[in-house]
Scaffold this active site. Structure first.
Site, PDB file in Angstrom:
ATOM      1  N   HIS A 153      28.687 -70.860   6.012  1.00 33.25           N
ATOM      2  CA  HIS A 153      27.866 -71.979   5.549  1.00 33.25           C
ATOM      3  C   HIS A 153      27.143 -72.672   6.701  1.00 33.25           C
ATOM      4  CE1 HIS A 153      30.271 -72.467   1.581  1.00 33.25           C
ATOM      5  NE2 HIS A 153      29.128 -71.881   1.358  1.00 33.25           N
ATOM      6  N   GLU A 166       6.933 -36.801  34.706  1.00 35.37           N
ATOM      7  CA  GLU A 166       7.178 -37.826  35.721  1.00 35.37           C
ATOM      8  C   GLU A 166       7.359 -37.246  37.123  1.00 35.37           C
ATOM      9  OE1 GLU A 166      10.835 -39.850  34.710  1.00 35.37           O
ATOM     10  OE2 GLU A 166      11.649 -38.035  33.803  1.00 35.37           O
ATOM     11  N   GLY A 194       5.789 -40.761  32.678  1.00 29.89           N
ATOM     12  CA  GLY A 194       6.659 -41.779  33.275  1.00 29.89           C
ATOM     13  C   GLY A 194       6.060 -42.234  34.583  1.00 29.89           C
ATOM     14  N   SER A 195       5.380 -43.367  34.573  1.00 29.51           N
ATOM     15  CA  SER A 195       4.589 -43.771  35.743  1.00 29.51           C
ATOM     16  C   SER A 195       5.459 -44.178  36.924  1.00 29.51           C
ATOM     17  CB  SER A 195       3.635 -44.908  35.369  1.00 29.51           C
ATOM     18  OG  SER A 195       4.345 -46.025  34.885  1.00 29.51           O
ATOM     19  N   CYS A 228       4.797 -44.175  28.972  1.00 31.14           N
ATOM     20  CA  CYS A 228       5.862 -45.122  28.622  1.00 31.14           C
ATOM     21  C   CYS A 228       6.404 -45.836  29.854  1.00 31.14           C
ATOM     22  CB  CYS A 228       7.000 -44.401  27.904  1.00 31.14           C
ATOM     23  SG  CYS A 228       7.772 -43.096  28.882  1.00 31.14           S
TER      24      CYS A 228
END
Length: 808
Positions: free
Chosen positions: A420, A679, A700-701, A750
């Site tokens: 509650h 990557e 994948g930088s 990403c």
């Protein structure tokens, strides 16, 4: 006119006659029994009977005179007047014909029982302004359980009548604009379900925090449900996916074990105030779930039936009878908070900085509040509370509503997200962290704290007054953008909330984040518990106690995390990256140091594809595959795609694809796509060859940058040289983009770069990237920035550079 109506005689058209709660019980008895919704039978006294009861001897006029002079914000006066009025009602005799009808109805109920005195009843309050779509009145009036014998039932009905003038009920009506004298009470007399030796709880057909409407949120604990409703216990929690329920598939998205330290059980008494008591739960039972998966899914199907009948999100109380083993519905009312929120405006609270975490619990409200701590041990201390303080208490109940509305935030030791107090906190728009276990001991009166409920299911209480912002986004005014904007989602806890942002799916869901947060144990430790040192084995067995086996613990927990994200973003794609822990990160898991090598440079060591295909890790990799297969094939969440990280060579690519196929994850089967995280420079240089094994690339930088420039991204000494926009890095990314476009395969990014550098995001679009996956906090700003690029996506692509094959 009769003063008694059987549940079979009433429905939702009778709220004015028997109140919201009893009308809903009658509705379900009359219309949903054939659909498998079991409701214990019983009868209701009418609102007219209540009015006649008060009219005798002018009691109603005495009450009117007392409450009309009342200032509900004067706590002391509220307590005094409420006590007086309830005392008058408790002493008022029933009209003779009403008492006779109650006795006759009771006699009819027990006529076929061999031991009528052994049968007990719930006597419930049902107000004519209760359980409405725009006001819940949750817990404002009383319910009395395990009441036996007609004399005790008569007294319980009188006590129900008196509860219309509880302090909390008086204050709630004033604050919500209801005239006291326009509200009448009906008492429902309903056969008890033996959940005292079973389990019970609450379920909502919408997520109570985010408003996500494709899951049922369910809580459960041992014993009578009042323990959950009052917030006296931290219950088990489950999320159940509605589409999977409808298709007859496994549907549980998430399980969380509550501590369930106490349970409300029957006593030998059968009278008001002496029929139930709290008892301690055996420690071994606390570590287990109070309901089975089959019962959770059956309850989910019941919730769907009820929601579809009423045509709106519902708040449902349920119980499992420990004698006959069946599941029953005790109440069903409209959900009144998230279902009334404005759909086209997204409000997000964001901490600008973080500090020391003092306590943790369940988050209520998705807001942030800050102020001085005020620890209260009793409602009698309300006069010590100043507006803007943070209320800290063992637990709160609806009696505390007059003070809760003055708080900047609320923190409690006990309680779950369906009690509650949680419902009232949501209605008031106040953040609350409940079920912390130790807030009243850890937090000191007067110290400044920040209460954050904006970071997922877990609520955090920080030391000090931390800066935070409130962001608003008008979702119906989002412009067109020439690229698919996806999101990086780190943990499942925030998936439902993040899915409210504009998006085209999830470009990166990291499996290692799920393993770290939801499992925390090295997979090899789970596969060989008996061979572990005694102390570590003890920790592992403690954590997995609620699951069938240590192996199943890993598989189910990973499946829960992945399925939660997939369900939140369905039908858009969710690209799940297989675990990419480095050896030093795996070593930090429970038992990890027993299995992980010590490497000079873990960033370039035993990780990604080379780990998967090694004999030492093969069995662990099989666990990940089993979890993903369950999510896709068993639960039907085929929007899940798989990403393979850190693939150094073509041999590794070939090996991983083969292992996935052996585990039932074959490219093209059931729509499965497997992409590679591009990557490493080798991935870009041999892009065409790598694409023979994969359905596309996700760039994948971060790793691409450090490996192209030959620097350690974790070293502060060379941090200034780390830049994804370097020409060499962009050249490699261009190779990858071109190769995918020539083969008609997916290419996205990403990494962190587009989130940090808007100009880099623009370059990627003009270069021909198909999707950009961003951190959630940058989605809106990047979206608006990219919308200013000239032309549609097709036009941008037509201008994008595309190097011919073999031109490198």
């Amino acid at each position: 006119m009769t003063d008694i109506l059987w549940f079979e005689q009433i429905g939702m058209g009778d709220v004015a006659r028997v109140g919201g709660k009893n009308a809903s019980l009658g509705e379900m008895v009359s219309h949903l029994s054939s659909a498998g919704v079991r409701v214990p039978r019983g009868f209701a006294t009418t609102a007219d009977a209540y009015r006649r009861f008060l009219a005798a001897d002018g009691l109603d006029e005495r009450i009117r005179a007392a409450v009309e002079r009342l200032d509900p914000d004067d706590v002391a006066e509220l307590v005094r007047v409420g006590t007086d009025v309830r005392g008058w009602i408790e002493q008022q005799p029933f009209p003779a014909d009403l008492e006779r009808e109650i006795r006759d109805a009771y006699g009819h109920l027990v006529a076929n029982d061999d031991d009528p005195d052994g049968v007990t009843w719930a006597v419930r309050s049902s107000a004519t302004a209760e359980d409405l779509p725009d006001a819940s009145f949750a817990g404002q009036q009383e319910t009395f359980l395990n009441i036996g014998g007609v004399e005790n039932i008569l007294q319980a009905v009188r006590s129900v009548y008196a509860s219309l003038y509880n302090d909390r009920a008086i204050a709630y009506r004033v604050h919500h604009g209801f005239d006291h004298h326009d509200v009448a009470l009906s008492a429902g007399v309903q056969r008890m379900v033996r959940s005292d030796v079973g389990a019970s709880g609450v379920m909502f057909t919408v997520d109570t925090e985010s408003g996500f409407d494709q899951a049922v949120f369910l809580t459960s604990s041992y014993g009578l449900g009042e323990a959950v409703v009052q917030g006296a216990v931290n219950p088990d929690e489950f999320y159940v996916y509605k589409p999977a329920l409808r298709e007859g598939r496994p549907a549980i998205l998430k399980r969380a074990v509550g501590d369930k330290a106490i349970a409300m059980r029957y006593t030998d008494g059968r009278h008001v105030g002496g029929s139930t008591a709290f008892v301690d739960v055996d420690p071994s039972e606390r570590r287990r779930f109070s309901v089975t998966d089959d019962e959770v899914e059956e309850l989910g199907r019941i919730a769907l039936v009820i929601e579809e009948h009423y045509g709106r999100p519902m708040d449902i109380e349920w119980a499992r009878d420990g004698v006959d083993g069946r599941l029953y519905v005790l109440q069903a009312r409209p959900e009144t908070v998230v279902s009334r929120s404005t759909e086209n405006v997204l409000r997000r609270f964001v901490l600008r900085e973080r500090g020391e975490v003092l306590v943790r619990g369940s988050a209520i409200g998705q807001r942030i509040g800050a102020g001085a701590v005020r620890v209260l041990t009793s409602i009698d201390q309300m006069h010590d509370f100043a507006p803007g303080d943070v209320l800290v208490a063992d637990m709160t109940d609806p009696d505390w509503e007059p003070i809760m509305k003055r708080a900047a935030a609320i923190v409690t030791d006990r309680g779950g997200r369906t009690c509650h107090a949680a419902i009232i906190a949501r209605e008031l728009g106040i953040p609350a962290v409940v079920g912390t276990g130790d807030a009243t001991r850890v937090l000191s009166g007067g110290e400044h704290i920040t209460v954050s409920c904006a970071e997922g299911d877990e609520g955090l209480v920080y030391r000090g007054l931390l800066p935070f912002d409130e962001e608003q986004t008008e979702l119906d005014r989002m412009p067109e953008v020439p690229v698919k904007i996806m999101m990086n989602v780190g943990t499942p806890d925030q998936a439902f909330s993040f899915s409210k942002l504009p998006h085209r799916g999830v470009g990166l869901a990291r499996l290692e984040f799920i393993i770290n947060r939801q499992i925390g144990i090295h997979p090899r430790a789970l596969l060989g518990v008996d061979e572990l040192p005694v102390d570590i084995a003890g920790v592992v067995r403690e954590r997995v106690a609620a699951y069938p086996s240590p192996r199943e613990y890993f598989v189910q927990r990973v499946a829960e995390g992945v399925s939660t994200i997939a369900a939140a973003f369905a039908p858009e794609p969710v690209i799940v990256r297989l675990s990419d822990f480095k050896s030093n990160e795996y070593a930090n898991l429970v038992g990890g140091r027993l299995f992980e090598p010590e490497e000079e440079n873990p960033m370039l060591g035993y990780r990604g594809a080379s780990r998967y295909i090694s004999e030492d890790f093969r069995a662990c990799f099989d666990l990940e595959c089993e979890a993903l297969r369950r999510v896709r094939d068993d639960m039907g969440l085929t929007n899940v795609q798989i990403m393979v990280p850190f693939v150094r060579t073509l041999d590794e690519a070939r090996g991983v694809i083969g292992l996935l196929a052996e585990n039932g994850l074959r490219r093209g089967e059931n729509g499965l796509k497997i992409v590679m995280m591009c990557e490493l420079p080798s991935n870009a240089i041999l892009a065409e060859q790598f694409l023979e094994y994969f359905d596309g690339f996700s760039i994948g930088s971060n790793d691409m940058t450090q490996l192209a420039l030959g620097l350690d991204r974790d070293s502060a000494l060379v941090a200034a040289s780390f830049d994804e926009r370097d020409p060499a890095v962009r050249r490699l990314m261009g190779f990858a983009i071109d190769a995918c476009r020539r083969q008609g395969k997916y290419v996205g990014i990403c990494g962190q770069g587009p989130s940090d550098h808007p100009d880099f995001a623009e370059w990627l679009v003009t270069r021909g990237i198909e999707s950009i996956s961003l951190n959630p906090d940058t989605v809106v700003s990047t979206w608006f920035g990219l919308s200013e690029l000239d032309g549609t996506h097709a036009a941008v692509l037509s201008r994008a550079e595309l190097a011919p094959a073999g031109s490198r």
